[in-house]
Scaffold this motif. Structure first.
Motif, short mmCIF file in Angstrom:
data_model
loop_
_atom_site.label_atom_id
_atom_site.label_comp_id
_atom_site.label_asym_id
_atom_site.label_seq_id
_atom_site.Cartn_x
_atom_site.Cartn_y
_atom_site.Cartn_z
N ILE A 24 7.78 -93.16 11.50
CA ILE A 24 7.68 -93.88 10.23
C ILE A 24 6.22 -93.84 9.81
O ILE A 24 5.33 -94.26 10.56
CB ILE A 24 8.13 -95.36 10.39
CG1 ILE A 24 9.50 -95.46 11.08
CG2 ILE A 24 8.11 -96.06 9.04
CD1 ILE A 24 10.62 -94.72 10.40
N VAL A 25 5.98 -93.30 8.63
CA VAL A 25 4.63 -93.22 8.08
C VAL A 25 4.66 -93.95 6.74
O VAL A 25 5.56 -93.72 5.94
CB VAL A 25 4.18 -91.75 7.89
CG1 VAL A 25 2.79 -91.68 7.27
CG2 VAL A 25 4.23 -90.99 9.22
N ARG B 226 1.42 -95.59 10.95
CA ARG B 226 2.23 -94.55 11.60
C ARG B 226 2.78 -95.15 12.89
O ARG B 226 2.05 -95.76 13.66
CB ARG B 226 1.36 -93.35 11.91
CG ARG B 226 2.02 -92.30 12.77
CD ARG B 226 1.03 -91.22 13.17
NE ARG B 226 0.62 -90.47 12.00
CZ ARG B 226 0.80 -89.17 11.85
NH1 ARG B 226 1.33 -88.46 12.82
NH2 ARG B 226 0.42 -88.56 10.75
N ARG B 227 4.06 -94.90 13.10
CA ARG B 227 4.67 -95.35 14.36
C ARG B 227 5.81 -94.42 14.72
O ARG B 227 6.66 -94.13 13.88
CB ARG B 227 5.17 -96.78 14.21
CG ARG B 227 5.86 -97.31 15.47
CD ARG B 227 6.13 -98.78 15.32
NE ARG B 227 7.14 -99.25 16.26
CZ ARG B 227 7.73 -100.42 16.16
NH1 ARG B 227 7.43 -101.25 15.18
NH2 ARG B 227 8.62 -100.79 17.06
N ASP B 228 5.81 -93.98 15.96
CA ASP B 228 6.91 -93.17 16.48
C ASP B 228 7.88 -94.10 17.22
O ASP B 228 7.45 -94.90 18.05
CB ASP B 228 6.41 -92.11 17.45
CG ASP B 228 5.79 -90.92 16.76
OD1 ASP B 228 5.62 -90.96 15.52
OD2 ASP B 228 5.47 -89.94 17.46
N VAL B 229 9.15 -93.98 16.88
CA VAL B 229 10.21 -94.72 17.56
C VAL B 229 10.98 -93.69 18.38
O VAL B 229 11.38 -92.66 17.84
CB VAL B 229 11.14 -95.42 16.56
CG1 VAL B 229 12.24 -96.18 17.28
CG2 VAL B 229 10.33 -96.37 15.66
N VAL C 144 9.53 -101.92 10.47
CA VAL C 144 10.19 -100.99 11.40
C VAL C 144 11.11 -101.74 12.35
O VAL C 144 12.25 -101.34 12.58
CB VAL C 144 9.14 -100.15 12.17
CG1 VAL C 144 9.81 -99.30 13.24
CG2 VAL C 144 8.35 -99.27 11.21
N ASP C 145 10.63 -102.86 12.87
CA ASP C 145 11.44 -103.66 13.80
C ASP C 145 12.72 -104.16 13.13
O ASP C 145 13.77 -104.23 13.77
CB ASP C 145 10.64 -104.83 14.36
CG ASP C 145 9.52 -104.38 15.29
OD1 ASP C 145 9.54 -103.21 15.75
OD2 ASP C 145 8.62 -105.20 15.54
N ALA C 146 12.65 -104.50 11.85
CA ALA C 146 13.83 -104.96 11.11
C ALA C 146 14.87 -103.85 10.98
O ALA C 146 16.04 -104.12 10.74
CB ALA C 146 13.43 -105.47 9.73
N ASN C 147 14.43 -102.62 11.16
CA ASN C 147 15.32 -101.45 11.04
C ASN C 147 15.61 -100.79 12.38
O ASN C 147 16.14 -99.68 12.41
CB ASN C 147 14.67 -100.43 10.10
CG ASN C 147 14.71 -100.88 8.67
OD1 ASN C 147 15.74 -100.84 8.04
ND2 ASN C 147 13.58 -101.36 8.17
#
Length: 134
Positions: A117-118, A129-132, A90-93
């Protein structure tokens, strides 16, 4: 399948190649030809990784639900190791995800609350699962 050498793949994040100029809501976009075309394009781009993607929504949260390829298992990973692995993806995106907020706002007049992102195993078991947020 051994997953200790898993390298986070920079996954494409895009609300589509076409115009988002119609005012509307997230549900309308998800039901649009544009969303279907975007999903198809992303799935073609990530096919070589074995990942697949589906879109969903919850309120004004756009959900990118990634499915791992069959045979790719994180069973030997602790929860912390799984989280670190997928956080790196996720961090890379991060820049691409932030662009989604800008594009939906500028081109559709829609303010997303979050992009979630799931990541699921091939059988649909949720692994991450992470909400950005903007």
């Amino acid at each position: 399948v051994v997953t200790e050498n898993f390298v986070p793949y920079v996954l494409p994040f895009s609300p589509g190649c076409g115009s988002l100029n119609d005012s509307g809501n997230l549900h309308e976009w998800l039901d649009s030809y544009e969303a279907a075309e975007t999903l198809e394009t992303i799935n073609i781009l990530i096919a070589s990784t074995g990942f697949s993607l589906s879109f969903a929504m919850e309120g004004n949260t756009l959900i990118y639900q990634y499915y791992l390829p069959a045979g790719l298992s994180f069973d030997d990973f602790t929860e912390e190791e799984k989280e670190a692995t997928f956080d790196a993806m996720v961090d890379a995106n991060a820049d691409s995800i932030q662009t989604l907020f800008t594009m939906f706002e500028a081109e559709r007049g829609l303010t997303l609350d979050a992009v979630r992102i799931v990541v699921c195993s091939a059988d649909g078991t949720e692994l991450y699962r992470r909400d950005v947020t903007p």
